[in-house]
Design an enzyme around this catalytic site. Structure first.
Site, PDB file in Angstrom:
ATOM      1  N   GLY A  47      31.900  22.239  49.507  1.00 25.30           N
ATOM      2  CA  GLY A  47      30.586  21.699  49.211  1.00 25.30           C
ATOM      3  C   GLY A  47      29.677  22.661  48.491  1.00 25.30           C
ATOM      4  O   GLY A  47      28.503  22.380  48.285  1.00 25.30           O
TER       5      GLY A  47
ATOM      6  N   ASP B 175      33.269  36.811  42.908  1.00 27.94           N
ATOM      7  CA  ASP B 175      33.650  37.457  41.638  1.00 27.94           C
ATOM      8  C   ASP B 175      33.385  38.963  41.633  1.00 27.94           C
ATOM      9  O   ASP B 175      32.498  39.450  40.929  1.00 27.94           O
ATOM     10  CB  ASP B 175      32.898  36.760  40.489  1.00 27.94           C
ATOM     11  CG  ASP B 175      33.609  36.912  39.153  1.00 27.94           C
ATOM     12  OD1 ASP B 175      34.690  37.523  39.134  1.00 27.94           O
ATOM     13  OD2 ASP B 175      33.081  36.429  38.140  1.00 27.94           O
TER      14      ASP B 175
ATOM     15  N   ASN C 169      27.503  33.929  39.667  1.00 24.29           N
ATOM     16  CA  ASN C 169      28.422  34.483  40.666  1.00 24.29           C
ATOM     17  C   ASN C 169      27.889  34.355  42.086  1.00 24.29           C
ATOM     18  O   ASN C 169      28.261  35.114  42.976  1.00 24.29           O
ATOM     19  CB  ASN C 169      28.761  35.940  40.324  1.00 24.29           C
ATOM     20  CG  ASN C 169      29.764  36.004  39.179  1.00 24.29           C
ATOM     21  OD1 ASN C 169      30.595  35.100  39.032  1.00 24.29           O
ATOM     22  ND2 ASN C 169      29.691  37.046  38.379  1.00 24.29           N
TER      23      ASN C 169
ATOM     24  N   GLY D 200      37.678  25.211  38.399  1.00 23.77           N
ATOM     25  CA  GLY D 200      36.787  25.730  37.383  1.00 23.77           C
ATOM     26  C   GLY D 200      37.476  26.727  36.480  1.00 23.77           C
ATOM     27  O   GLY D 200      38.467  27.352  36.872  1.00 23.77           O
ATOM     28  N   VAL D 201      36.954  26.799  35.282  1.00 19.54           N
ATOM     29  CA  VAL D 201      37.419  27.819  34.353  1.00 19.54           C
ATOM     30  C   VAL D 201      36.285  28.809  34.216  1.00 19.54           C
ATOM     31  O   VAL D 201      35.198  28.459  33.795  1.00 19.54           O
ATOM     32  CB  VAL D 201      37.745  27.216  32.969  1.00 19.54           C
ATOM     33  CG1 VAL D 201      38.184  28.303  32.000  1.00 19.54           C
ATOM     34  CG2 VAL D 201      38.820  26.152  33.111  1.00 19.54           C
ATOM     35  N   GLY D 202      36.526  30.020  34.636  1.00 16.71           N
ATOM     36  CA  GLY D 202      35.470  31.025  34.571  1.00 16.71           C
ATOM     37  C   GLY D 202      35.601  31.864  33.331  1.00 16.71           C
ATOM     38  O   GLY D 202      36.378  31.566  32.432  1.00 16.71           O
ATOM     39  N   LYS D 203      34.823  32.919  33.329  1.00 14.07           N
ATOM     40  CA  LYS D 203      34.800  33.857  32.231  1.00 14.07           C
ATOM     41  C   LYS D 203      36.162  34.520  32.102  1.00 14.07           C
ATOM     42  O   LYS D 203      36.708  34.632  31.035  1.00 14.07           O
ATOM     43  CB  LYS D 203      33.720  34.896  32.563  1.00 14.07           C
ATOM     44  CG  LYS D 203      33.299  35.791  31.467  1.00 14.07           C
ATOM     45  CD  LYS D 203      31.924  36.393  31.815  1.00 14.07           C
ATOM     46  CE  LYS D 203      31.829  37.030  33.089  1.00 14.07           C
ATOM     47  NZ  LYS D 203      31.816  38.017  33.852  1.00 14.07           N
ATOM     48  N   GLU D 204      36.697  34.947  33.222  1.00 17.36           N
ATOM     49  CA  GLU D 204      37.971  35.664  33.190  1.00 17.36           C
ATOM     50  C   GLU D 204      38.903  35.210  34.302  1.00 17.36           C
ATOM     51  O   GLU D 204      39.609  36.016  34.903  1.00 17.36           O
ATOM     52  CB  GLU D 204      37.721  37.174  33.277  1.00 17.36           C
ATOM     53  CG  GLU D 204      37.119  37.716  31.995  1.00 17.36           C
ATOM     54  CD  GLU D 204      37.319  39.211  31.812  1.00 17.36           C
ATOM     55  OE1 GLU D 204      37.461  39.913  32.823  1.00 17.36           O
ATOM     56  OE2 GLU D 204      37.331  39.661  30.664  1.00 17.36           O
TER      57      GLU D 204
ATOM     58  N   ASP E 167      27.957  42.604  38.349  1.00 18.29           N
ATOM     59  CA  ASP E 167      27.917  41.448  37.434  1.00 18.29           C
ATOM     60  C   ASP E 167      27.257  40.268  38.137  1.00 18.29           C
ATOM     61  O   ASP E 167      27.684  39.135  38.013  1.00 18.29           O
ATOM     62  CB  ASP E 167      29.334  41.092  36.971  1.00 18.29           C
ATOM     63  CG  ASP E 167      29.341  40.056  35.837  1.00 18.29           C
ATOM     64  OD1 ASP E 167      28.330  39.949  35.105  1.00 18.29           O
ATOM     65  OD2 ASP E 167      30.346  39.333  35.700  1.00 18.29           O
TER      66      ASP E 167
HETATM   67  P1  ADP Z   1      35.221  34.157  36.928  1.00 17.03           P
HETATM   68  O1  ADP Z   1      35.568  35.611  36.791  1.00 17.03           O
HETATM   69  O2  ADP Z   1      36.162  33.333  36.142  1.00 17.03           O
HETATM   70  O3  ADP Z   1      33.794  33.892  36.655  1.00 17.03           O
HETATM   71  P2  ADP Z   1      34.679  33.425  39.744  1.00 17.03           P
HETATM   72  O4  ADP Z   1      35.200  34.194  40.899  1.00 17.03           O
HETATM   73  O5  ADP Z   1      33.231  33.590  39.429  1.00 17.03           O
HETATM   74  O6  ADP Z   1      35.577  33.775  38.459  1.00 17.03           O
HETATM   75  O7  ADP Z   1      35.022  31.892  39.996  1.00 17.03           O
HETATM   76  C1  ADP Z   1      34.782  30.894  39.032  1.00 17.03           C
HETATM   77  C2  ADP Z   1      34.200  29.642  39.679  1.00 17.03           C
HETATM   78  O8  ADP Z   1      35.110  29.089  40.639  1.00 17.03           O
HETATM   79  C3  ADP Z   1      32.943  29.914  40.489  1.00 17.03           C
HETATM   80  O9  ADP Z   1      31.785  29.880  39.703  1.00 17.03           O
HETATM   81  C4  ADP Z   1      32.953  28.800  41.519  1.00 17.03           C
HETATM   82  O10 ADP Z   1      32.381  27.629  41.006  1.00 17.03           O
HETATM   83  C5  ADP Z   1      34.430  28.597  41.781  1.00 17.03           C
HETATM   84  N1  ADP Z   1      34.877  29.323  42.997  1.00 17.03           N
HETATM   85  C6  ADP Z   1      35.439  30.546  43.026  1.00 17.03           C
HETATM   86  N2  ADP Z   1      35.758  30.931  44.286  1.00 17.03           N
HETATM   87  C7  ADP Z   1      35.380  29.916  45.092  1.00 17.03           C
HETATM   88  C8  ADP Z   1      35.441  29.692  46.519  1.00 17.03           C
HETATM   89  N3  ADP Z   1      35.972  30.576  47.360  1.00 17.03           N
HETATM   90  N4  ADP Z   1      34.963  28.534  46.999  1.00 17.03           N
HETATM   91  C9  ADP Z   1      34.426  27.609  46.144  1.00 17.03           C
HETATM   92  N5  ADP Z   1      34.350  27.760  44.809  1.00 17.03           N
HETATM   93  C10 ADP Z   1      34.818  28.890  44.266  1.00 17.03           C
HETATM   94 MN    MN Z   2      32.179  34.454  37.770  1.00 17.94          MN
END
Ligand code: ADP
Ligand code: MN
Length: 290
Positions: A187, A243, A229, A99-103, A224
């Site tokens: 999952g 996050d 999240n 995934g590509v998140g916000k940051e 946040d």
């Molecule tokens: P961001 O700061 O980019 O929002 P996140 O920590 O929220 O970073 O991660 C972005 C996405 O990656 C999440 O919304 C989720 O779908 C996936 N993800 C992150 N960590 C995990 C994990 N440990 N297991 C499964 N999916 C994850």
């Molecule tokens: Mn996030």
């Protein structure tokens, strides 16, 4: 050029040059060529060849102003982190982007033995800072790479403490530079996708319990929190809070306001989507044991 391709084409000379530039990340915006000659102790023609290659692969940027110098790109910092994690035996292979998140960019990782991991590359400053900017403690003059590293350090430290007290967060495994490795919650889907849940109350309880443990046992507020999240496993209705880099300490001036907002968002979403009957004030009192 992506991380996978870069890992394949780099020679020991190239890695040595990247590490030498990294060594001066704090001192120089662009590391002077003389410093690299001294630090790498490579014969000039080999250093030249490496710098030329790294520059054309966009792993470094050249500044040819008054003095010739080089800095790392984000891609190079990614590569150095992955190489370290591989050398330490934390990850054996880096898989696809999850995934590509916000940051951040989150990749699948494979540990030696086959266990699946989440490999999160922090990308501070990629997007506008949005609403969390006021709570960041980073110095603005720091480079994005260093800010991303600080962000990863903060998240990793928080995850360790949270996991320790039994909060529902992915188990933290290791960190290198701006990269945090945790267990992959297999999952799991983002709560924002509104998956069908057999037991929405269980998922809601997991989240509130994690907010409470963070607040009471670790002394922090996520800051946040929203359906973006929180990840849930639809089969079991288990929920995890992810996050954490922007968390604030309990005694931060905004902590109470952020706690209330975190709870509000969670309560509102679970009420709207799953009909969970909860009230923010009541949940806040329960969290604080009042
Ligand atoms: P961001 O700061 O980019 O929002 P996140 O920590 O929220 O970073 O991660 C972005 C996405 O990656 C999440 O919304 C989720 O779908 C996936 N993800 C992150 N960590 C995990 C994990 N440990 N297991 C499964 N999916 C994850
Ligand atoms: Mn996030």
């Amino acid at each position: 050029m992506n991380i996978h391709e870069a890992l394949k084409v780099l020679t020991p000379d190239d890695i040595r040059v990247l590490q030498a530039i990294e060594k001066y990340l704090k001192q120089y915006e662009f590391v002077p060529i003389e410093v690299l000659e001294r630090t790498t102790r490579l014969p000039p023609h080999r250093l030249e060849r490496s710098l030329y290659k790294l520059n054309s692969l966009k792993l470094i940027r050249r500044q040819s102003a008054a003095t010739l110098g080089y800095r790392l790109t984000i891609l190079a910092y990614d590569v150095l982190a992955v190489l370290s994690l591989m050398k330490r035996g934390v990850i054996e292979a880096l898989g696809d982007k999850l995934g590509v998140g916000k940051e951040s960019d989150v990749y699948l990782g494979i540990a030696p033995g086959g266990k699946k991991l989440a490999v999160k590359f922090h990308r501070v400053g990629r997007t506008s800072f949005r609403h969390v900017v006021r709570h960041r403690t980073y110095k603005v003059e720091d480079s994005w790479l260093l800010q991303s590293k600080v962000s990863a350090q903060r998240e990793f430290a928080a995850l360790r403490e949270l996991y320790e007290v039994g909060a529902k967060v992915p188990k933290p495994i290791d960190r290198s530079r701006h990269v945090v490795v945790t267990e992959l919650i297999e999952g799991a889907v983002e709560l924002s996708e509104k998956p069908a849940l057999n037991d929405p109350l269980k998922a809601f309880g997991d989240v509130i319990e994690t907010i409470a443990k963070a607040y009471n046992d670790v002394g922090i507020v996520h800051g946040d929190l929203s359906e973006y999240n929180i990840i849930v496993i639809p089969e079991t209705s288990e929920a995890y809070v992810i996050d954490w880099p922007q968390y604030v300490e309990k005694d931060h001036p905004s902590a109470e306001k952020l706690l209330r907002r975190d709870v509000e968002y969670v309560v509102r979403f679970f009420k709207k989507v799953y009909g969970v009957p909860a009230e923010t004030e009541e949940v806040l009192r329960a969290i604080k044991g009042e």
